[in-house]
Motif scaffolding. Structure first.
Motif, short mmCIF file in Angstrom:
data_model
loop_
_atom_site.label_atom_id
_atom_site.label_comp_id
_atom_site.label_asym_id
_atom_site.label_seq_id
_atom_site.Cartn_x
_atom_site.Cartn_y
_atom_site.Cartn_z
N GLY A 1 0.81 -1.21 0.00
CA GLY A 1 0.00 0.00 0.00
C GLY A 1 0.84 1.26 0.00
O GLY A 1 1.97 1.28 -0.48
N HIS A 2 0.29 2.32 0.55
CA HIS A 2 0.93 3.64 0.57
C HIS A 2 1.90 3.70 1.75
O HIS A 2 1.51 3.48 2.90
CB HIS A 2 -0.15 4.71 0.70
N VAL A 3 3.16 4.01 1.47
CA VAL A 3 4.21 4.06 2.49
C VAL A 3 4.84 5.44 2.46
O VAL A 3 5.35 5.87 1.42
CB VAL A 3 5.29 2.98 2.24
N GLU A 4 4.81 6.13 3.59
CA GLU A 4 5.42 7.47 3.67
C GLU A 4 6.58 7.45 4.65
O GLU A 4 6.45 6.94 5.76
CB GLU A 4 4.38 8.50 4.11
N GLY A 5 7.70 8.04 4.23
CA GLY A 5 8.86 8.19 5.09
C GLY A 5 9.85 7.04 4.96
O GLY A 5 9.48 5.87 4.89
N ARG A 6 11.13 7.40 4.89
CA ARG A 6 12.19 6.40 4.76
C ARG A 6 12.24 5.46 5.96
O ARG A 6 12.45 4.26 5.81
CB ARG A 6 13.54 7.08 4.56
N GLU A 7 12.05 5.98 7.16
CA GLU A 7 12.14 5.13 8.35
C GLU A 7 10.97 4.15 8.43
O GLU A 7 11.13 3.03 8.91
CB GLU A 7 12.31 5.96 9.61
N THR A 8 9.80 4.55 7.94
CA THR A 8 8.67 3.62 7.85
C THR A 8 9.02 2.49 6.89
O THR A 8 8.78 1.30 7.18
CB THR A 8 7.40 4.35 7.38
N LEU A 9 9.62 2.85 5.77
CA LEU A 9 10.05 1.86 4.78
C LEU A 9 11.11 0.94 5.38
O LEU A 9 11.06 -0.28 5.21
CB LEU A 9 10.60 2.57 3.54
N ARG A 10 12.05 1.50 6.11
CA ARG A 10 13.12 0.71 6.72
C ARG A 10 12.54 -0.32 7.69
O ARG A 10 12.95 -1.48 7.70
CB ARG A 10 14.11 1.63 7.44
N GLU A 11 11.56 0.08 8.50
CA GLU A 11 10.91 -0.85 9.43
C GLU A 11 10.19 -1.96 8.67
O GLU A 11 10.26 -3.13 9.05
CB GLU A 11 9.92 -0.12 10.33
N MET A 12 9.52 -1.59 7.59
CA MET A 12 8.81 -2.55 6.76
C MET A 12 9.78 -3.58 6.18
O MET A 12 9.49 -4.79 6.17
CB MET A 12 8.08 -1.80 5.64
N MET A 13 10.93 -3.13 5.71
CA MET A 13 11.88 -4.02 5.05
C MET A 13 12.61 -4.95 6.02
O MET A 13 13.18 -5.95 5.60
CB MET A 13 12.89 -3.20 4.24
N LYS A 14 12.57 -4.66 7.30
CA LYS A 14 13.20 -5.56 8.28
C LYS A 14 12.59 -6.95 8.22
O LYS A 14 13.24 -7.94 8.51
CB LYS A 14 13.10 -4.98 9.68
N GLY A 15 11.33 -7.05 7.84
CA GLY A 15 10.66 -8.34 7.75
C GLY A 15 10.85 -9.06 6.43
O GLY A 15 10.46 -10.23 6.28
N PHE A 16 11.46 -8.41 5.48
CA PHE A 16 11.59 -8.98 4.13
C PHE A 16 12.39 -10.28 4.11
O PHE A 16 11.97 -11.25 3.47
CB PHE A 16 12.20 -7.94 3.19
N PRO A 17 13.54 -10.37 4.80
CA PRO A 17 14.29 -11.63 4.79
C PRO A 17 13.52 -12.81 5.36
O PRO A 17 13.76 -13.95 4.97
CB PRO A 17 15.53 -11.32 5.65
N ALA A 18 12.58 -12.56 6.25
CA ALA A 18 11.77 -13.65 6.80
C ALA A 18 10.75 -14.15 5.78
O ALA A 18 10.25 -15.28 5.90
CB ALA A 18 11.06 -13.18 8.07
N MET A 19 10.44 -13.33 4.79
CA MET A 19 9.47 -13.72 3.77
C MET A 19 10.10 -14.58 2.68
O MET A 19 9.45 -15.47 2.13
CB MET A 19 8.85 -12.48 3.14
N TYR A 20 11.35 -14.29 2.32
CA TYR A 20 11.98 -14.94 1.17
C TYR A 20 13.32 -15.56 1.54
O TYR A 20 14.17 -14.92 2.16
CB TYR A 20 12.21 -13.92 0.05
N ALA A 21 13.53 -16.80 1.09
CA ALA A 21 14.83 -17.45 1.22
C ALA A 21 15.76 -16.98 0.11
O ALA A 21 16.98 -16.95 0.27
CB ALA A 21 14.67 -18.97 1.16
N ALA A 22 15.18 -16.62 -1.03
CA ALA A 22 15.94 -16.09 -2.17
C ALA A 22 15.06 -15.05 -2.86
O ALA A 22 13.84 -15.19 -2.92
CB ALA A 22 16.29 -17.20 -3.14
N PHE A 23 15.71 -14.00 -3.38
CA PHE A 23 14.97 -12.93 -4.04
C PHE A 23 15.86 -12.30 -5.10
O PHE A 23 17.02 -11.96 -4.83
CB PHE A 23 14.57 -11.86 -3.02
N ALA A 24 15.33 -12.14 -6.31
CA ALA A 24 16.03 -11.45 -7.39
C ALA A 24 15.02 -10.64 -8.18
O ALA A 24 13.93 -11.12 -8.51
CB ALA A 24 16.74 -12.44 -8.30
#
Length: 123
Positions: free
Chosen positions: A38-61
């Motif tokens: 959805g709509h994401v405002e602010g770099r630090e909000t994005l940074r917090e969101m991306m902390k969970g990304f490695p838990a979602m994917y074992a590999a990503f390209a």
């Protein structure tokens, strides 16, 4: 960095899984319209969101296929190949639009089919 260099770095860092450095490419007051998040405002909000990304994917390209740059704007057609930790493959075509000012991404949106991501986001 010029617009093309920022865009190249965006994909380089994403494909290396360097999400903190990837977030640094964005302006502090960035705005993103992300197809799944959805709509994401602010770099630090994005940074917090991306902390969970490695838990979602074992590999990503995310591989760019076609790039257009004009001044402070860029559009990229790319292909995502990912694998969840449970072994589910995700294959999706993507279009990203970027607005880059003073070497930082100030606005970004992505458009893609959400169906391939259903196993990841539970939709």
């Amino acid at each position: 960095m010029n617009t093309a260099e920022v865009v190249d770095r965006y994909y380089e860092l994403a494909n290396r899984g360097e999400w903190d450095a990837w977030c640094d490419l964005f302006a502090p007051d960035q705005t993103m319209d992300e197809q799944l998040a959805g709509h994401v405002e602010g770099r630090e909000t994005l940074r917090e969101m991306m902390k969970g990304f490695p838990a979602m994917y074992a590999a990503f390209a995310n591989t760019p296929r076609f790039v257009v740059v004009q001044g402070e704007q860029a559009a990229v057609i790319s292909h995502i190949s990912a694998m969840t930790h449970s072994g589910t493959a995700v294959e999706a075509e993507v279009c990203n639009y970027f607005r880059i000012v003073d070497e930082r991404i100030t606005y970004m949106t992505n458009i893609h089919d959400t169906v391939p991501f259903a196993p990841v986001v539970g939709r």
